[in-house]
Design an enzyme around this catalytic site. Sequence first.
Site, mmCIF file in Angstrom:
data_model
loop_
_atom_site.group_PDB
_atom_site.id
_atom_site.type_symbol
_atom_site.label_atom_id
_atom_site.label_comp_id
_atom_site.label_asym_id
_atom_site.label_seq_id
_atom_site.Cartn_x
_atom_site.Cartn_y
_atom_site.Cartn_z
ATOM 1 N N GLY A 131 38.626 41.329 45.780
ATOM 2 C CA GLY A 131 37.306 41.149 46.381
ATOM 3 C C GLY A 131 37.328 41.073 47.895
ATOM 4 N N GLY A 177 33.746 36.330 45.576
ATOM 5 C CA GLY A 177 34.322 37.627 45.929
ATOM 6 C C GLY A 177 33.253 38.633 46.286
ATOM 7 N N ASP A 178 33.562 39.897 46.060
ATOM 8 C CA ASP A 178 32.653 40.990 46.424
ATOM 9 C C ASP A 178 31.534 41.199 45.405
ATOM 10 O OD1 ASP A 178 34.922 41.787 44.715
ATOM 11 O OD2 ASP A 178 33.850 43.700 44.611
ATOM 12 N N ARG A 186 35.435 29.981 45.144
ATOM 13 C CA ARG A 186 35.640 31.255 45.842
ATOM 14 C C ARG A 186 34.589 32.285 45.389
ATOM 15 N NH1 ARG A 186 36.789 36.656 43.701
ATOM 16 N NH2 ARG A 186 38.027 37.788 45.221
ATOM 17 N N THR A 231 35.517 47.469 42.083
ATOM 18 C CA THR A 231 36.423 46.528 41.445
ATOM 19 C C THR A 231 37.700 46.438 42.283
ATOM 20 O OG1 THR A 231 37.885 46.229 39.534
ATOM 21 C CG2 THR A 231 37.095 48.445 39.912
ATOM 22 N N GLY A 232 38.412 45.327 42.152
ATOM 23 C CA GLY A 232 39.663 45.192 42.897
ATOM 24 C C GLY A 232 39.723 43.859 43.605
ATOM 25 N N THR A 246 37.330 43.637 35.879
ATOM 26 C CA THR A 246 35.917 43.496 36.224
ATOM 27 C C THR A 246 35.140 44.678 35.657
ATOM 28 O OG1 THR A 246 36.273 42.224 38.212
ATOM 29 C CG2 THR A 246 34.386 43.695 38.265
HETATM 30 N N1 ASP Z 1 36.433 42.261 42.575
HETATM 31 C C1 ASP Z 1 36.610 41.113 41.742
HETATM 32 C C2 ASP Z 1 36.750 39.885 42.610
HETATM 33 O O1 ASP Z 1 37.463 39.939 43.590
HETATM 34 C C3 ASP Z 1 37.823 41.181 40.866
HETATM 35 C C4 ASP Z 1 38.013 42.450 40.106
HETATM 36 O O2 ASP Z 1 37.462 43.499 40.432
HETATM 37 O O3 ASP Z 1 38.733 42.403 39.107
HETATM 38 O O4 ASP Z 1 36.210 38.864 42.284
#
Ligand code: ASP
Length: 314
Positions: A237, A214-215, A212, A234-235, A184
């Site tokens: 979500g 995410g964050d 879905r 990032t991470g 991300t």
């Molecule tokens: N945070 C993003 C999500 O969960 C994914 C990512 O950071 O790679 O959609």
Amino acid sequence: MIIEKYKVERPALAIHGGAGRWERAKAEEEKYLDVLEKSLLKGYEHLRSRNNRIESVIEAIKVLEDSMIYNAGSGSSLNIAGEREMDAGLMDGESLKAGAVTLVKNTKNPIELAYLIYRYTDHMIIGCHGAEKIAEYYRLEKPPAIPKHVFDRYKETLKNIDKVEYIRRNKDLIDIYKEEIYGTVGAVAIDIDGKLAAATSTGGIMLKLPGRIGDTPIPGSGFYSDSYVACSATGIGESILSISLCRSIALHYRYTKDLEKSVIEAFRELERIWGKNTAGIIAISNNNTLIFAYNTTAMARGYKDPNNIYYRIF
Ligand code: ASP
């Protein structure tokens, strides 16, 4: 958890290209670093010549979205049905105005579409067909076909799962793509007057269920900016959403006035439930402190200020 702290000079721009294991990218590190450098130079130009913090984060992110190798825009990871569903958001710290889009399929640069929501509507988050309609109205470019390497990776990951269940719990999903990089992208900027902005864009986690969210498109979770702190996350979500990671950091900062401590405190809360290998952030405060922090093996990251340019993955 790994923390890097810098005192920057104004104006400054920092970016990330996702936290994760980055196993696959090791052999091609140069390619990823090259894109980080281009993104920093392009985004920084808008700070240097126009002192425009919003344009700066948008332009930096567009380079990453167009690169095809980060998990955003054209290079987005695919959901379990093999489709792109992209999310993006941005926020101005001075006005607390934000714009975000979610579940977008037909726009090359979701961050541009988020900007249109921010600039021209009374809303903050618009999803799916509603967002696509605005993209059509403003004649935003359509994305190119899904790149072969993204599709191959999707097929390979599917193959490696003995039995693909349509509905999986997220923690199972996380185990499936252990070797995957998240990728991300995000940016934070401080202008010459100390005003802040933040933005994030993603294809979401690989093999997510269609629909879905995410964050990334949620102000306070995947991105946040007030007049003290700008942050992009990032991470996984769901872990970031559960504690509104970026807003948590900003709130801790309000009371501690110590950005490093604020980040450590927020990660402690997140890791208590979700453990390690879950998240990364970039954050900058109005006293010119910049923090990169991640509890994964690596995070693509970098910054530029009047004196330095820095970018790394490991
Ligand atoms: N945070 C993003 C999500 O969960 C994914 C990512 O950071 O790679 O959609």
